[in-house]
Write an enzyme that holds these catalytic residues in place. Structure first.
Site, PDB file in Angstrom:
ATOM      1  N   LYS A 113      13.051 -23.509 -48.808  1.00  0.00           N
ATOM      2  CA  LYS A 113      13.765 -22.272 -49.125  1.00  0.00           C
ATOM      3  C   LYS A 113      14.132 -21.419 -47.911  1.00  0.00           C
ATOM      4  N   GLY A 135      -8.248 -14.273 -32.128  1.00  0.00           N
ATOM      5  CA  GLY A 135      -8.123 -15.682 -32.492  1.00  0.00           C
ATOM      6  C   GLY A 135      -7.011 -16.317 -31.672  1.00  0.00           C
ATOM      7  N   GLU A 147     -11.472  -7.032 -31.690  1.00  0.00           N
ATOM      8  CA  GLU A 147     -12.007  -8.154 -32.481  1.00  0.00           C
ATOM      9  C   GLU A 147     -13.232  -7.690 -33.259  1.00  0.00           C
ATOM     10  N   VAL A 153     -10.539  -2.332 -37.200  1.00  0.00           N
ATOM     11  CA  VAL A 153      -9.484  -1.327 -37.327  1.00  0.00           C
ATOM     12  C   VAL A 153      -9.461  -0.891 -38.779  1.00  0.00           C
ATOM     13  N   MET A 194      -5.920 -24.846 -39.912  1.00  0.00           N
ATOM     14  CA  MET A 194      -4.498 -24.567 -40.147  1.00  0.00           C
ATOM     15  C   MET A 194      -3.723 -24.986 -38.903  1.00  0.00           C
ATOM     16  N   LEU A 195      -3.515 -26.283 -38.792  1.00  0.00           N
ATOM     17  CA  LEU A 195      -2.866 -26.835 -37.607  1.00  0.00           C
ATOM     18  C   LEU A 195      -1.742 -27.766 -38.035  1.00  0.00           C
ATOM     19  N   HIS A 206      -6.894 -41.587  -9.767  1.00  0.00           N
ATOM     20  CA  HIS A 206      -7.210 -40.533  -8.809  1.00  0.00           C
ATOM     21  C   HIS A 206      -5.945 -40.150  -8.059  1.00  0.00           C
TER      22      HIS A 206
HETATM   23  P1  FAD Z   1       4.411 -24.531 -43.117  1.00  0.00           P
HETATM   24  O1  FAD Z   1       4.748 -24.947 -41.750  1.00  0.00           O
HETATM   25  O2  FAD Z   1       4.025 -23.116 -43.348  1.00  0.00           O
HETATM   26  O3  FAD Z   1       5.673 -24.904 -44.021  1.00  0.00           O
HETATM   27  C1  FAD Z   1       5.757 -24.569 -45.355  1.00  0.00           C
HETATM   28  C2  FAD Z   1       7.214 -24.439 -45.723  1.00  0.00           C
HETATM   29  O4  FAD Z   1       7.302 -24.349 -47.141  1.00  0.00           O
HETATM   30  C3  FAD Z   1       7.892 -23.180 -45.191  1.00  0.00           C
HETATM   31  O5  FAD Z   1       9.024 -23.516 -44.433  1.00  0.00           O
HETATM   32  C4  FAD Z   1       8.272 -22.387 -46.438  1.00  0.00           C
HETATM   33  O6  FAD Z   1       9.525 -21.729 -46.316  1.00  0.00           O
HETATM   34  C5  FAD Z   1       8.356 -23.477 -47.478  1.00  0.00           C
HETATM   35  N1  FAD Z   1       8.119 -23.021 -48.853  1.00  0.00           N
HETATM   36  C6  FAD Z   1       7.112 -22.253 -49.326  1.00  0.00           C
HETATM   37  N2  FAD Z   1       7.204 -22.107 -50.655  1.00  0.00           N
HETATM   38  C7  FAD Z   1       8.314 -22.786 -51.031  1.00  0.00           C
HETATM   39  C8  FAD Z   1       8.941 -23.017 -52.275  1.00  0.00           C
HETATM   40  N3  FAD Z   1       8.432 -22.541 -53.428  1.00  0.00           N
HETATM   41  N4  FAD Z   1      10.067 -23.744 -52.293  1.00  0.00           N
HETATM   42  C9  FAD Z   1      10.598 -24.259 -51.153  1.00  0.00           C
HETATM   43  N5  FAD Z   1      10.036 -24.084 -49.958  1.00  0.00           N
HETATM   44  C10 FAD Z   1       8.909 -23.369 -49.892  1.00  0.00           C
HETATM   45  N6  FAD Z   1      -0.396 -25.178 -35.129  1.00  0.00           N
HETATM   46  C11 FAD Z   1      -0.596 -26.110 -34.173  1.00  0.00           C
HETATM   47  O7  FAD Z   1      -1.073 -27.206 -34.487  1.00  0.00           O
HETATM   48  N7  FAD Z   1      -0.261 -25.869 -32.874  1.00  0.00           N
HETATM   49  C12 FAD Z   1       0.256 -24.694 -32.469  1.00  0.00           C
HETATM   50  O8  FAD Z   1       0.539 -24.514 -31.286  1.00  0.00           O
HETATM   51  C13 FAD Z   1       0.463 -23.687 -33.437  1.00  0.00           C
HETATM   52  N8  FAD Z   1       0.992 -22.505 -33.086  1.00  0.00           N
HETATM   53  C14 FAD Z   1       1.212 -21.546 -34.051  1.00  0.00           C
HETATM   54  C15 FAD Z   1       1.730 -20.325 -33.651  1.00  0.00           C
HETATM   55  C16 FAD Z   1       1.959 -19.342 -34.586  1.00  0.00           C
HETATM   56  C17 FAD Z   1       2.535 -18.027 -34.154  1.00  0.00           C
HETATM   57  C18 FAD Z   1       1.679 -19.597 -35.967  1.00  0.00           C
HETATM   58  C19 FAD Z   1       1.953 -18.547 -37.012  1.00  0.00           C
HETATM   59  C20 FAD Z   1       1.146 -20.805 -36.368  1.00  0.00           C
HETATM   60  C21 FAD Z   1       0.891 -21.797 -35.403  1.00  0.00           C
HETATM   61  N9  FAD Z   1       0.347 -23.030 -35.749  1.00  0.00           N
HETATM   62  C22 FAD Z   1       0.125 -23.974 -34.788  1.00  0.00           C
HETATM   63  C23 FAD Z   1      -0.019 -23.350 -37.137  1.00  0.00           C
HETATM   64  C24 FAD Z   1       1.078 -24.221 -37.792  1.00  0.00           C
HETATM   65  O9  FAD Z   1       2.310 -23.539 -37.732  1.00  0.00           O
HETATM   66  C25 FAD Z   1       0.724 -24.526 -39.238  1.00  0.00           C
HETATM   67  O10 FAD Z   1      -0.574 -25.081 -39.307  1.00  0.00           O
HETATM   68  C26 FAD Z   1       1.714 -25.518 -39.824  1.00  0.00           C
HETATM   69  O11 FAD Z   1       3.033 -25.014 -39.777  1.00  0.00           O
HETATM   70  C27 FAD Z   1       1.348 -25.843 -41.282  1.00  0.00           C
HETATM   71  O12 FAD Z   1       2.277 -26.749 -41.797  1.00  0.00           O
HETATM   72  P2  FAD Z   1       2.592 -26.808 -43.357  1.00  0.00           P
HETATM   73  O13 FAD Z   1       3.616 -27.879 -43.514  1.00  0.00           O
HETATM   74  O14 FAD Z   1       1.343 -26.905 -44.124  1.00  0.00           O
HETATM   75  O15 FAD Z   1       3.224 -25.395 -43.738  1.00  0.00           O
HETATM   76  P1  NAI Z   2      -7.664 -16.880 -36.349  1.00  0.00           P
HETATM   77  O1  NAI Z   2      -8.422 -17.236 -37.553  1.00  0.00           O
HETATM   78  O2  NAI Z   2      -7.526 -17.867 -35.252  1.00  0.00           O
HETATM   79  O3  NAI Z   2      -8.270 -15.563 -35.671  1.00  0.00           O
HETATM   80  C1  NAI Z   2      -8.378 -14.366 -36.358  1.00  0.00           C
HETATM   81  C2  NAI Z   2      -9.350 -13.470 -35.625  1.00  0.00           C
HETATM   82  O4  NAI Z   2      -9.272 -12.178 -36.194  1.00  0.00           O
HETATM   83  C3  NAI Z   2     -10.803 -13.933 -35.743  1.00  0.00           C
HETATM   84  O5  NAI Z   2     -11.398 -13.913 -34.473  1.00  0.00           O
HETATM   85  C4  NAI Z   2     -11.414 -12.908 -36.686  1.00  0.00           C
HETATM   86  O6  NAI Z   2     -12.801 -12.688 -36.444  1.00  0.00           O
HETATM   87  C5  NAI Z   2     -10.591 -11.679 -36.354  1.00  0.00           C
HETATM   88  N1  NAI Z   2     -10.538 -10.672 -37.412  1.00  0.00           N
HETATM   89  C6  NAI Z   2     -10.465 -10.867 -38.746  1.00  0.00           C
HETATM   90  N2  NAI Z   2     -10.393  -9.686 -39.386  1.00  0.00           N
HETATM   91  C7  NAI Z   2     -10.415  -8.722 -38.429  1.00  0.00           C
HETATM   92  C8  NAI Z   2     -10.345  -7.308 -38.452  1.00  0.00           C
HETATM   93  N3  NAI Z   2     -10.230  -6.654 -39.586  1.00  0.00           N
HETATM   94  N4  NAI Z   2     -10.386  -6.638 -37.284  1.00  0.00           N
HETATM   95  C9  NAI Z   2     -10.488  -7.310 -36.101  1.00  0.00           C
HETATM   96  N5  NAI Z   2     -10.567  -8.637 -36.027  1.00  0.00           N
HETATM   97  C10 NAI Z   2     -10.504  -9.345 -37.174  1.00  0.00           C
HETATM   98  O7  NAI Z   2      -6.232 -16.417 -36.890  1.00  0.00           O
HETATM   99  P2  NAI Z   2      -4.834 -16.229 -36.165  1.00  0.00           P
HETATM  100  O8  NAI Z   2      -5.012 -16.036 -34.706  1.00  0.00           O
HETATM  101  O9  NAI Z   2      -4.112 -15.209 -36.956  1.00  0.00           O
HETATM  102  O10 NAI Z   2      -4.150 -17.639 -36.395  1.00  0.00           O
HETATM  103  C11 NAI Z   2      -3.928 -18.128 -37.737  1.00  0.00           C
HETATM  104  C12 NAI Z   2      -3.938 -19.616 -37.768  1.00  0.00           C
HETATM  105  O11 NAI Z   2      -2.823 -20.144 -37.069  1.00  0.00           O
HETATM  106  C13 NAI Z   2      -5.181 -20.184 -37.130  1.00  0.00           C
HETATM  107  O12 NAI Z   2      -5.942 -20.809 -38.148  1.00  0.00           O
HETATM  108  C14 NAI Z   2      -4.724 -21.198 -36.154  1.00  0.00           C
HETATM  109  O13 NAI Z   2      -5.294 -22.447 -36.404  1.00  0.00           O
HETATM  110  C15 NAI Z   2      -3.216 -21.293 -36.337  1.00  0.00           C
HETATM  111  N6  NAI Z   2      -2.631 -21.239 -34.996  1.00  0.00           N
HETATM  112  C16 NAI Z   2      -2.841 -22.306 -34.170  1.00  0.00           C
HETATM  113  C17 NAI Z   2      -2.386 -22.282 -32.880  1.00  0.00           C
HETATM  114  C18 NAI Z   2      -2.685 -23.417 -32.002  1.00  0.00           C
HETATM  115  O14 NAI Z   2      -3.104 -24.461 -32.490  1.00  0.00           O
HETATM  116  N7  NAI Z   2      -2.475 -23.296 -30.691  1.00  0.00           N
HETATM  117  C19 NAI Z   2      -1.632 -21.154 -32.347  1.00  0.00           C
HETATM  118  C20 NAI Z   2      -1.516 -20.062 -33.290  1.00  0.00           C
HETATM  119  C21 NAI Z   2      -1.987 -20.146 -34.569  1.00  0.00           C
END
Ligand code: FAD
Ligand code: NAI
Length: 466
Positions: free
Chosen positions: A35, A182, A203, A237, A319-320, A445
């Site tokens: 969507k 996080g 945090e 907060v 959530m990766l 190396h």
């Molecule tokens: P999503 O990627 O969330 O995809 C779900 C899709 O479903 C969306 O496009 C949505 O529009 C669609 N959808 C929802 N409901 C409906 C519906 N009813 N009908 C049609 N479409 C729908 N993970 C990593 O491994 N490495 C990273 O470096 C990393 N960096 C991140 C940085 C940020 C800022 C964020 C927010 C997340 C990051 N993540 C990272 C986490 C990663 O983005 C998610 O774990 C991953 O996208 C999950 O994949 P998914 O397919 O489960 O869901």
């Molecule tokens: P996170 O779960 O990684 O971190 C959230 C942090 O907020 C924790 O340290 C928690 O203790 C803290 N927190 C929770 N409630 C709070 C409050 N009220 N006040 C202050 N601190 C509080 O979540 P984040 O960073 O939002 O990322 C979400 C998900 O996206 C993660 O699960 C991560 O796996 C995925 N992600 C992965 C990336 C990567 O693989 N490089 C990059 C970015 C996101």
């Protein structure tokens, strides 16, 4: 009424689009409903990819501004062009999402634009430019996750932003407060600090990066503080008010005590993500999400309704993107009668700060809690020749191995290229490697990866270069 698909995937993120491609490779007739208006989900549109584009660009900026002189490269006149940096990021996103559309065409997957709602097992109603009904033998829900809101701190994506707004600020804030130490908080906090913002991370817990090994997160915190990031650990907060000049946040110690205020130009809320199931029609087919909103599935990713499966962020766990992808492949293979399977014990996790922080397997704290007898091997990057040559000596490799069998149980790295380095340990763990197996493998190396070999040797108390 339209044609019947073998599989309809709802959600075109890394879980959904990879599942669709694998199912098509296995001969299924597949449709994917999305969507957002673009494929790739959170990861490609507002997550992994745009954040890494900004992390790389800002790393180059910081390096050119402050560190290249150390290597004898005199640079002057370094200037930030933020609109250009943002348009680079936007182009990377559109190239990548367009790439998935190409893969769909190549694999003959129908891309149906619109919001999918399951009206009965095997039936998905899609509301897009028009409403259509799609029939499927099986449905995979891959609808991902969304930002976790913080009561009292309303996100407006201008002054108080989620990660999505934090990837698109039009100017560098003077003061930025990040709520949550996080992955998102540290990655996007690093982006804006490198560009000149004064960044304070608040945090709730007494430490950063809760899922990481204790020793590694302490080292990481020290390094990030040295770079100028400020931490207020053990604070929560409780509210925010936004005025013309910025945001005033109310803070309280998590364990109770006197409150205080903290002012910011921009606040980034990054306290986690929650599963997204809005409008999916789960209740009408009898799938009730758990108390945290996640969809429960069995070993084969099937919900309690036959023919309806779920994968990715929406089922919880790490959530990766790569975890979602592995689940997408597994469910497609299971549907094709194969034995698709995900080894959750060997999924790496990487934080793309500088230096990177990477882990796979168990932390020392988990092994202690599980009562497992283990050995530890460590090696600092200061003792690695390539790290010295590159001027990237911050950090260490830490290996945890079973005390009796020597099998590698976990590896934790803070250091340059940690995200790439961890991969050899992931492969080793997939094959049940012992620390000695990896220690006896020849490592080219001079490479940063020699630090992994040395940490594996250190498990047996015989590192060569320290
Ligand atoms: P999503 O990627 O969330 O995809 C779900 C899709 O479903 C969306 O496009 C949505 O529009 C669609 N959808 C929802 N409901 C409906 C519906 N009813 N009908 C049609 N479409 C729908 N993970 C990593 O491994 N490495 C990273 O470096 C990393 N960096 C991140 C940085 C940020 C800022 C964020 C927010 C997340 C990051 N993540 C990272 C986490 C990663 O983005 C998610 O774990 C991953 O996208 C999950 O994949 P998914 O397919 O489960 O869901
Ligand atoms: P996170 O779960 O990684 O971190 C959230 C942090 O907020 C924790 O340290 C928690 O203790 C803290 N927190 C929770 N409630 C709070 C409050 N009220 N006040 C202050 N601190 C509080 O979540 P984040 O960073 O939002 O990322 C979400 C998900 O996206 C993660 O699960 C991560 O796996 C995925 N992600 C992965 C990336 C990567 O693989 N490089 C990059 C970015 C996101």
């Amino acid at each position: 009424m339209s044609e019947v698909y073998d599989l309809v995937v709802i959600g075109g993120g890394p879980g959904g689009y990879v599942c669709a491609i694998r199912a098509a490779q296995l001969g299924m007739k597949v449709a994917c409903v999305e969507k957002r208006g673009a494929l790739g989900g959170t990861c490609l549109n507002v997550g992994c990819i745009p954040s890494k584009a900004l992390l790389h660009a800002t790393h180059m900026y910081e390096h050119a501004s402050h560190h290249m002189g150390d290597l004898g490269v005199a640079v002057s006149g370094v200037r930030l062009d933020l609109p250009k940096m943002m348009s680079h990021k936007d182009k990377v996103v559109s190239d990548n999402t367009g790439g998935i559309e190409f893969l769909f065409k190549k694999n003959k997957i129908a891309y149906i634009k619109g919001a999918g709602k399951i009206t009965a097992p095997g039936t998905v109603q899609v509301s897009g430019a028009q409403v259509q009904t799609v029939q499927a033998k099986n449905i995979v829900i891959a609808t991902g996750s969304d930002v976790m809101p913080l009561p009292g701190v309303a996100i407006d994506e201008k002054r108080i932003v989620s990660s999505t707004g934090g990837l698109s600020l039009s100017s560098v804030p003077g003061k930025m407060v990040v709520i949550g130490a996080g992955v998102i908080g540290l990655e996007l906090g690093s982006v804006w600090r490198r560009l000149g913002a004064e960044v304070t991370v608040v945090e709730y817990l007494d430490f950063i990066l809760p899922p990481m090994d204790g020793e590694i997160r302490k080292q990481a915190q020290r390094i990030l503080e040295k770079q100028g990031m400020n931490f207020r650990l053990g604070y929560k907060v409780t509210g925010a008010s936004t005025g013309k000049k910025g945001v005033s946040l109310k803070l309280e110690p998590s364990k109770g005590g006197a409150g205080e205020t903290l002012d910011a130009d921009v606040v980034l809320v990054a306290i986690g993500r929650r599963p997204y199931t809005e409008g999916l029609g789960l209740e009408s087919i009898g799938v009730v999400p758990d108390s945290r909103g996640f969809i429960a599935v069995d070993h084969d990713y099937q919900t309690k309704v036959q023919g309806v499966f779920a994968i990715g962020d929406v089922i919880g766990g790490q959530m990766l993107a790569h975890k979602a992808e592995e689940e997408g492949v597994a469910v497609a293979e299971l549907l094709a009668g194969q034995s698709g399977h995900v080894n959750y014990g060997a999924i790496p996790s990487v934080v793309y700060t500088d230096p990177e922080i990477a882990m796979v397997g168990k932390t020392e704290e988990q092994l202690k809690a599980d009562g497992v007898a283990y050995k530890v091997g460590k090696f600092p990057f200061t003792a690695n020749g390539r790290a010295r040559a590159n001027n990237t000596t911050d950090g260490l490799v830490k290996v945890l191995a079973d005390a009796k069998t020597d099998r590698v149980l976990g590896c934790h790295i803070v250091g340059a290229m940690a995200g790439d380095l961890i991969q050899e340990v992931v492969v080793g763990m997939e094959f049940g490697a012992s620390a000695e197996d990896i220690a006896r493998s020849s490592h080219a190396h001079p490479q940063l990866g020699e630090a992994i070999k040395e940490a594996m040797l250190a498990v047996d108390k015989r590192p060569l270069h320290i």
